[in-house]
Every structure is written in structure tokens, then in C-alpha cells.
Design a protein around this motif. Sequence first.
Motif, PDB file in Angstrom:
ATOM      1  N   MET A 254      81.433  80.459  40.232  1.00  0.00           N
ATOM      2  CA  MET A 254      81.844  79.263  40.954  1.00  0.00           C
ATOM      3  C   MET A 254      81.104  79.158  42.289  1.00  0.00           C
ATOM      4  N   LYS A 255      80.838  80.305  42.938  1.00  0.00           N
ATOM      5  CA  LYS A 255      80.175  80.270  44.233  1.00  0.00           C
ATOM      6  C   LYS A 255      78.733  79.786  44.114  1.00  0.00           C
ATOM      7  N   LYS A 256      78.040  80.186  43.050  1.00  0.00           N
ATOM      8  CA  LYS A 256      76.666  79.705  42.835  1.00  0.00           C
ATOM      9  C   LYS A 256      76.672  78.192  42.639  1.00  0.00           C
ATOM     10  N   MET A 257      77.652  77.716  41.881  1.00  0.00           N
ATOM     11  CA  MET A 257      77.748  76.273  41.657  1.00  0.00           C
ATOM     12  C   MET A 257      78.008  75.562  42.982  1.00  0.00           C
ATOM     13  N   PHE A 258      78.848  76.148  43.835  1.00  0.00           N
ATOM     14  CA  PHE A 258      79.131  75.550  45.130  1.00  0.00           C
ATOM     15  C   PHE A 258      77.846  75.406  45.938  1.00  0.00           C
ATOM     16  N   VAL A 259      77.032  76.443  45.955  1.00  0.00           N
ATOM     17  CA  VAL A 259      75.764  76.386  46.693  1.00  0.00           C
ATOM     18  C   VAL A 259      74.871  75.288  46.130  1.00  0.00           C
ATOM     19  N   TRP A 260      74.761  75.224  44.805  1.00  0.00           N
ATOM     20  CA  TRP A 260      73.913  74.195  44.195  1.00  0.00           C
ATOM     21  C   TRP A 260      74.429  72.788  44.475  1.00  0.00           C
ATOM     22  N   VAL A 261      75.724  72.594  44.378  1.00  0.00           N
ATOM     23  CA  VAL A 261      76.304  71.275  44.650  1.00  0.00           C
ATOM     24  C   VAL A 261      76.057  70.889  46.107  1.00  0.00           C
ATOM     25  N   THR A 262      76.232  71.837  47.013  1.00  0.00           N
ATOM     26  CA  THR A 262      75.970  71.575  48.431  1.00  0.00           C
ATOM     27  C   THR A 262      74.508  71.187  48.631  1.00  0.00           C
TER      28      THR A 262
ATOM     29  N   ILE B  55      84.085  71.002  45.822  1.00  0.00           N
ATOM     30  CA  ILE B  55      83.399  69.704  45.944  1.00  0.00           C
ATOM     31  C   ILE B  55      83.658  69.114  47.324  1.00  0.00           C
ATOM     32  N   ALA B  56      84.909  69.110  47.749  1.00  0.00           N
ATOM     33  CA  ALA B  56      85.251  68.559  49.066  1.00  0.00           C
ATOM     34  C   ALA B  56      84.512  69.316  50.174  1.00  0.00           C
ATOM     35  N   SER B  57      84.522  70.626  50.095  1.00  0.00           N
ATOM     36  CA  SER B  57      83.840  71.432  51.110  1.00  0.00           C
ATOM     37  C   SER B  57      82.331  71.236  51.058  1.00  0.00           C
ATOM     38  N   ALA B  58      81.772  71.161  49.861  1.00  0.00           N
ATOM     39  CA  ALA B  58      80.327  70.946  49.708  1.00  0.00           C
ATOM     40  C   ALA B  58      79.914  69.611  50.317  1.00  0.00           C
ATOM     41  N   LEU B  59      80.719  68.581  50.121  1.00  0.00           N
ATOM     42  CA  LEU B  59      80.422  67.275  50.714  1.00  0.00           C
ATOM     43  C   LEU B  59      80.394  67.361  52.240  1.00  0.00           C
ATOM     44  N   ILE B  60      81.404  67.977  52.817  1.00  0.00           N
ATOM     45  CA  ILE B  60      81.490  68.067  54.280  1.00  0.00           C
ATOM     46  C   ILE B  60      80.358  68.924  54.842  1.00  0.00           C
ATOM     47  N   ILE B  61      80.112  70.058  54.219  1.00  0.00           N
ATOM     48  CA  ILE B  61      79.055  70.956  54.709  1.00  0.00           C
ATOM     49  C   ILE B  61      77.682  70.301  54.566  1.00  0.00           C
ATOM     50  N   ALA B  62      77.410  69.699  53.420  1.00  0.00           N
ATOM     51  CA  ALA B  62      76.108  69.052  53.214  1.00  0.00           C
ATOM     52  C   ALA B  62      75.898  67.922  54.210  1.00  0.00           C
TER      53      ALA B  62
ATOM     54  N   ILE C 244      79.004  59.352  54.783  1.00  0.00           N
ATOM     55  CA  ILE C 244      79.815  59.067  53.591  1.00  0.00           C
ATOM     56  C   ILE C 244      80.297  60.375  52.975  1.00  0.00           C
ATOM     57  N   GLU C 245      79.404  61.350  52.873  1.00  0.00           N
ATOM     58  CA  GLU C 245      79.774  62.644  52.293  1.00  0.00           C
ATOM     59  C   GLU C 245      80.891  63.308  53.096  1.00  0.00           C
ATOM     60  N   ILE C 246      80.762  63.307  54.410  1.00  0.00           N
ATOM     61  CA  ILE C 246      81.771  63.933  55.267  1.00  0.00           C
ATOM     62  C   ILE C 246      83.122  63.243  55.095  1.00  0.00           C
ATOM     63  N   ARG C 247      83.133  61.934  55.137  1.00  0.00           N
ATOM     64  CA  ARG C 247      84.399  61.205  55.020  1.00  0.00           C
ATOM     65  C   ARG C 247      85.012  61.350  53.629  1.00  0.00           C
ATOM     66  N   LEU C 248      84.181  61.316  52.600  1.00  0.00           N
ATOM     67  CA  LEU C 248      84.681  61.487  51.238  1.00  0.00           C
ATOM     68  C   LEU C 248      85.261  62.897  51.058  1.00  0.00           C
ATOM     69  N   GLY C 249      84.579  63.905  51.589  1.00  0.00           N
ATOM     70  CA  GLY C 249      85.104  65.271  51.534  1.00  0.00           C
ATOM     71  C   GLY C 249      86.432  65.389  52.249  1.00  0.00           C
TER      72      GLY C 249
ATOM     73  N   VAL D 230      88.634  62.969  52.695  1.00  0.00           N
ATOM     74  CA  VAL D 230      89.634  62.277  51.864  1.00  0.00           C
ATOM     75  C   VAL D 230      90.084  63.198  50.736  1.00  0.00           C
ATOM     76  N   PHE D 231      89.128  63.877  50.087  1.00  0.00           N
ATOM     77  CA  PHE D 231      89.490  64.816  49.021  1.00  0.00           C
ATOM     78  C   PHE D 231      90.414  65.913  49.551  1.00  0.00           C
ATOM     79  N   ILE D 232      90.114  66.442  50.732  1.00  0.00           N
ATOM     80  CA  ILE D 232      90.941  67.505  51.299  1.00  0.00           C
ATOM     81  C   ILE D 232      92.342  66.986  51.624  1.00  0.00           C
ATOM     82  N   ILE D 233      92.427  65.788  52.164  1.00  0.00           N
ATOM     83  CA  ILE D 233      93.750  65.205  52.441  1.00  0.00           C
ATOM     84  C   ILE D 233      94.543  65.064  51.154  1.00  0.00           C
TER      85      ILE D 233
END
Length: 155
Positions: A1-9, A89-96, A129-134, A136-139
Motif C-alpha cells: 500500500m505504501k508503494k502505491m501511495f508514493v506512486w499516486v502522490t 488518496i486524501a493524503s496523496a492529494l494534499i501532499i502532491a 484543487i488537489e489540496i481542497r479535494l484531499g 474534503v475527503f479527510i472531513i
Amino acid sequence: MKKMFVWVTLIFLAIDLVTKTWAENTLMIGGKQETVISYLYWSLLYNKGMSFGFLESRPTLVLLLNFIAISVVIYILIKYLSHSFMWYIASALIIAGGIGNFVNRLFSGHVIDFISVQGYPAIFNVADIEIRLGMVFIIILVSKDYFVEKRKEKL
């Protein structure tokens, strides 16, 4: 899962940086180019501040705050968050998004904004957009967890 997180980010980061490069190479500063969506325009702007130009006169502070925000999100992800797909996904959006804007500020001294929506007072970019969408997902995820816990307490 962590590798996927890096790739998604990295994919979200690439989308942001590619669109900013496209905007900078295609659009003229201050111009307004229509799109196929009637209320959406391309309009290039260099933003030295944060959202709505906040702290524009303090670019070093903005860069520092951007770095701190990215660090905090990464720390929370590693230390506290459950390792579910949606949290990643939410974290990857915010970090990216944070890294995309940080890279712009670090190397250019400003963020490349280019998306303008009729009736919205600011011009923004894909990272925003990525930050705000991430967020929203976290909320949504936190709210879901809260209501599940409340339901368990009643049983």
C-alpha cells in the motif's frame, strides 16, 4: 500500500506540474482564454502569496508555511492515520498539491495560477484543487469515523 501511495502522490504531482508548465508556455499573463465550459477560463497569474494573495509581501514566510504544512501532513500520515485506501488518496492529494506549489515557490518565487471560474474571486491551479479535494475527503472520513463511533456507543 505504501508503494502505491508514493506512486499516486507522484502522479498527482506530475499532473499539477505539467498543467502549470502548459499554462506558462501557452497563456499570456493577465489574458483570459475561454474554454469549452462557459464559466471556466484560462488566465495566467503569478501568485507570490497564498490563497487570494495572502502574505504576498512575505514570500519567505509563505515558503516556510508551505514546507511546514507538507511536513505535518506527512507526519500525521505516518504516525496516526489508518492505512485505508481513501486516507492514502486524501493524503496523496494534499501532499502532491503542497509539493507542487512548494516547488514553484522555491524555484520561481511564485506559484503559477491559471484556472479562473466565473463568479469565484481567485485564480487557482491544479495543486489548489488537489489540496481542497484531499481536505474534503479527510472531513468525510473523519465524519464517517465519528458517526460510526457514536453509533457503537449507543449499542
